[in-house]
Design a protein around this motif. Structure first.
Motif, short mmCIF file in Angstrom:
data_model
loop_
_atom_site.label_atom_id
_atom_site.label_comp_id
_atom_site.label_asym_id
_atom_site.label_seq_id
_atom_site.Cartn_x
_atom_site.Cartn_y
_atom_site.Cartn_z
N THR A 48 -17.00 8.42 -9.28
CA THR A 48 -15.92 7.84 -8.49
C THR A 48 -15.36 8.82 -7.47
O THR A 48 -14.27 8.61 -6.93
CB THR A 48 -14.79 7.32 -9.40
N PHE A 93 -14.19 11.88 -7.58
CA PHE A 93 -13.15 12.88 -7.87
C PHE A 93 -13.72 14.28 -7.77
O PHE A 93 -13.06 15.20 -7.34
CB PHE A 93 -12.60 12.68 -9.29
N ASP A 153 -13.20 9.33 -1.70
CA ASP A 153 -11.90 8.70 -1.56
C ASP A 153 -12.02 7.18 -1.57
O ASP A 153 -12.74 6.62 -2.37
CB ASP A 153 -11.30 9.22 -0.24
N TYR A 154 -11.36 6.53 -0.65
CA TYR A 154 -11.30 5.07 -0.68
C TYR A 154 -12.64 4.42 -0.34
O TYR A 154 -12.83 3.24 -0.59
CB TYR A 154 -10.22 4.58 0.29
N HIS A 211 -6.83 -4.78 -1.23
CA HIS A 211 -6.51 -4.18 0.06
C HIS A 211 -7.56 -4.44 1.13
O HIS A 211 -7.24 -4.85 2.25
CB HIS A 211 -6.32 -2.68 -0.14
N ASN A 212 -8.83 -4.20 0.78
CA ASN A 212 -9.86 -4.24 1.84
C ASN A 212 -10.07 -5.63 2.39
O ASN A 212 -10.23 -5.81 3.59
CB ASN A 212 -11.16 -3.65 1.31
N ARG A 237 -12.85 1.66 -11.25
CA ARG A 237 -12.77 2.31 -12.54
C ARG A 237 -11.38 2.18 -13.14
O ARG A 237 -10.41 1.92 -12.45
CB ARG A 237 -13.16 3.79 -12.45
N ASP A 280 0.83 -1.20 0.00
CA ASP A 280 0.00 0.00 0.00
C ASP A 280 0.87 1.25 0.00
O ASP A 280 0.56 2.24 -0.65
CB ASP A 280 -0.91 0.01 1.24
N VAL A 315 -2.74 -4.98 -4.52
CA VAL A 315 -3.14 -3.69 -3.92
C VAL A 315 -4.65 -3.53 -4.01
O VAL A 315 -5.31 -3.05 -3.09
CB VAL A 315 -2.43 -2.51 -4.61
N ALA A 316 -5.21 -4.00 -5.14
CA ALA A 316 -6.65 -3.86 -5.34
C ALA A 316 -7.44 -4.69 -4.34
O ALA A 316 -8.63 -4.47 -4.14
CB ALA A 316 -7.02 -4.26 -6.77
N SER A 332 -10.76 -5.92 -7.22
CA SER A 332 -11.40 -5.29 -6.07
C SER A 332 -12.85 -5.78 -5.95
O SER A 332 -13.60 -5.29 -5.12
CB SER A 332 -11.32 -3.77 -6.17
N ALA A 349 -6.33 5.16 -3.71
CA ALA A 349 -7.58 5.41 -3.00
C ALA A 349 -8.75 4.79 -3.75
O ALA A 349 -9.66 4.21 -3.17
CB ALA A 349 -7.80 6.90 -2.82
N LEU A 350 -8.71 4.88 -5.08
CA LEU A 350 -9.79 4.32 -5.89
C LEU A 350 -9.87 2.81 -5.77
O LEU A 350 -10.91 2.22 -6.01
CB LEU A 350 -9.57 4.67 -7.36
N LEU A 351 -8.75 2.20 -5.42
CA LEU A 351 -8.76 0.75 -5.25
C LEU A 351 -9.09 0.38 -3.82
O LEU A 351 -8.97 -0.77 -3.43
CB LEU A 351 -7.42 0.16 -5.66
N GLY A 352 -9.44 1.37 -3.01
CA GLY A 352 -9.89 1.07 -1.66
C GLY A 352 -8.82 1.24 -0.60
O GLY A 352 -9.06 0.91 0.56
N VAL A 353 -7.64 1.74 -0.97
CA VAL A 353 -6.59 1.91 0.03
C VAL A 353 -6.84 3.22 0.78
O VAL A 353 -7.01 4.27 0.16
CB VAL A 353 -5.20 1.94 -0.63
N ALA A 379 -8.95 -3.71 -11.66
CA ALA A 379 -10.27 -3.23 -11.22
C ALA A 379 -11.13 -4.41 -10.78
O ALA A 379 -11.83 -4.34 -9.76
CB ALA A 379 -10.94 -2.46 -12.34
N SER A 430 -14.66 2.73 -3.20
CA SER A 430 -14.29 1.35 -3.53
C SER A 430 -14.68 0.41 -2.40
O SER A 430 -15.21 -0.67 -2.61
CB SER A 430 -12.79 1.28 -3.80
N LYS A 431 -14.39 0.86 -1.17
CA LYS A 431 -14.56 -0.03 -0.02
C LYS A 431 -16.02 -0.34 0.25
O LYS A 431 -16.39 -1.49 0.44
CB LYS A 431 -13.93 0.64 1.21
#
Lengths: 304, 280
Positions: B55, B57, B82-83, B115-116, B93, A179, B112-113, B182, A191-195, B179, B86-87
């Motif tokens: 998303t 932004f 922000d995150y 992560h959660n 995207r 991360d 990394v994708a 996730s 952040a877009l990937l959830g981090v 993408a 996704s979460k």
């Protein structure tokens, strides 16, 4: 030859301390692109906490040196990490969306705050501790010159190597490290990937501060003194080390730390001790002229 | 057509202004669950702005973006940042200009994708650091999922290379794989076929259809390549100057004079009709 070997040992020990501090600079630069000028003072705080906790442990009757050392290390790391986290939270995070200079100015301010805080709360005079670890090995002896490897030097170098191994493992192999690298490359995408980027950045400061605390403990062991001003010059040197090695590069920071430590020691040994800082910074300038990104740094790739 | 209750994303009266410029004006449309919805329009029509609002932004000047999961949970995307997009909302995207972590390996990009998932399993970091079994098995599952997607993208043999070394078309596919790792409910693709040749965009069509078939992922895509849009979309929304000018099936949109007018840049619909008749 013997003299040279001795200076090499001294230089490596000093360089390890610089390297530990330099990692904090380089990590923070890598992830948020700012120079954390308060990092040197974090190191100073680490030294003070080490001193205080050492005195406390001794006064409550602990005598086993390895136990004391381990406890001091843990207390200093934990407390200093808390400082690192708090500083990021109150002085840098609110300014993250601001113009580039703002967090830097805030960092310089934070450096003064910490320095003066230590001066006011602990006093301005140099604080000595009796040598905690004594003795050492005589590696070889000839021409009436004994090459000594003191126990403190062994501890400094071994601790540094162990911590660096753990730390490199975290960065290269764990989720947190991934991360961190992802945030360093593209925070929005991460952040877009959830981090949770804020959290990742906080962790970076925490780890950097913990390593600086270790450097503080090592400094206390090695020199036996701390003072409120020690963070400034050590911080500048470590920052130089980070730039020399290539800012943003972790092995570079360690390499730069060793380089600065060695340059300083050899210059003091062979030329003049008064000009050791001049030597270190002159070499920085020469290196940066020929290698603008430092020894291991990569040129910054322009984002589209 | 299903009822509006089966829309995964409902955009209502979305407006986005930058100073005096109206990038998107009062746009309403919906994307259905398990379907492929295309957002098309000439350059500068406001398509990417819509994506940026979805998303997180941009914070829309006005309007509502409601996402509904299959289990009925709803999220107002304009209030998530922000995150959390996704979460919580599970929106993923890709970008028009590829944004891979170029210095990391293919496998790491896909990890990394996740992560959660790993974050939950790692007990907020600390269990992970000491290598607790729950975390190691989660890490193994994450690697399995990443390898599954690499395999589908035919990139498995390059898993340990730096993502920046891949060819352009491979980078595009890796971005889609990332993408998908996730595990999104809604996958937003910003010009996935840009820069691909005819054979590659044909393969992209198959890939997107397969993703929808195998994973039931709803897809929202911006695309200029009509061979992609017309081939795979269930539903097409056409924007011009930030305003919706057509909405319907590909066949319907293709024959809409307003759409043709917008694309050809002709003055009015009458001319467009004339042009269209000329084509026949």
């Amino acid at each position: 030859m013997e003299y040279f070997a001795q200076q090499l040992i001294n230089g490596v020990a000093l360089g390890s301390i610089y390297g530990l501090i330099a990692i904090g600079y380089t990590m923070v630069y890598g992830i948020v692109g700012m120079i954390n000028f308060a990092h040197g003072d974090i190191f100073m705080i680490g030294g003070f906490i080490a001193l205080i906790s050492f005195l406390i442990f001794v006064s409550i009757g602990l005598t086993a040196v390895p136990v004391i050392l381990l406890l001091v290390l843990l207390v200093a790391m934990a407390t200093t990490a808390l400082y690192g986290w708090t500083i990021e939270r109150i002085a840098y995070r609110p300014l993250r969306q601001s113009f580039r200079l703002a967090p830097m100015l805030s960092a310089i301010g934070m450096s003064f705050v910490l320095g003066n805080f230590a001066q006011v709360s602990q006093g301005a005079q140099v604080k000595p501790v009796p040598p905690i670890i004594t003795g050492g090995l005589t590696l070889f002896e000839s021409n009436n010159f004994a090459v000594q490897l003191s126990n403190v030097q062994i501890i400094v170098v071994v601790t540094t190597v162990v911590l660096l191994t753990i730390f490199s493992f975290i960065v290269a192999r764990t989720r947190l490290g991934r991360d961190m690298r992802a945030c360093a490359q593209d925070q929005t995408m991460a952040a877009l990937l959830g981090v949770d980027t804020d959290r990742t950045i906080s962790m970076t400061f925490v780890i950097g501060a913990a390593l600086a605390a270790v450097a503080g403990v090592m400094y206390l062991l090695y020199y036996g003194v701390v003072d409120f001003y020690m963070g400034f010059i050590a911080g500048i040197k470590a920052f130089t080390a980070a730039v020399l090695g290539g800012i943003g590069s972790l092995p570079g920071a360690m390499l730069g730390g060793l380089a600065i430590g060695l340059i300083e020691t050899f210059w003091s040994a062979y030329f003049s001790i008064e000009y050791k800082d001049v030597a270190a910074f002159s070499i920085l300038i020469v290196v940066l002229i020929f290698m603008p990104t430092g020894i291991l740094g990569r040129p910054e790739i322009e984002k589209v | 057509m299903n009822g509006p209750s089966d829309a995964i994303l409902e955009v209502t009266h979305l407006s986005m202004r930058f100073g005096g410029i109206v990038a998107v004006g009062d746009l309403s449309f919906s994307a259905e669950r398990g379907k492929i919805t295309a957002l098309i329009g000439p350059n500068g029509a406001g398509k990417t702005t819509v994506f940026n609002c979805i998303t997180g932004f941009y914070k829309p000047t006005a309007g509502m973006l409601q996402l509904t999961h299959a289990d009925g949970k709803t999220f107002l995307l304009e209030r998530l940042f922000d995150y959390r997009i996704s979460k919580l909302a599970k929106v993923a995207r890709t970008f028009q200009n590829i944004r891979l972590f170029a210095g990391m390996t293919l496998l790491e990009n896909l990890l990394v994708a996740q992560h959660n998932m790993l974050m939950r399993a790692s007990g907020m970091t600390f269990l992970g650091l000491i290598g607790a079994p729950a975390f190691t098995s989660a890490e193994r599952r994450a690697i399995d999922l990443a390898r599954y997607w690499l395999d589908r993208m035919h990139l498995l043999d390059r898993a340990d290379e730096a993502a920046g070394n891949l060819a352009y078309g491979d980078q595009r596919r890796l971005e889609i794989a990332r993408a998908m790792c996730s595990e999104p409910a809604l996958l937003c693709l910003d010009e996935p076929a840009a820069g691909l040749n005819a054979r590659e965009s044909g393969a992209l069509n198959e890939l997107l259809l397969a993703i929808r078939a195998d994973h039931g992922t709803s897809i929202l895509l911006i695309e200029h390549d009509m061979s992609v849009v017309m081939e795979i979309s269930d539903h097409v929304v056409v924007l011009d100057h930030g305003v919706k000018i057509a909405d319907g099936t590909p066949e319907h949109v293709r024959n809409d004079p307003k759409v043709v007018a917008a694309y050809l840049g002709v003055a009015d619909e009458a001319t467009a009709v004339a042009v269209m008749e000329g084509q026949r």
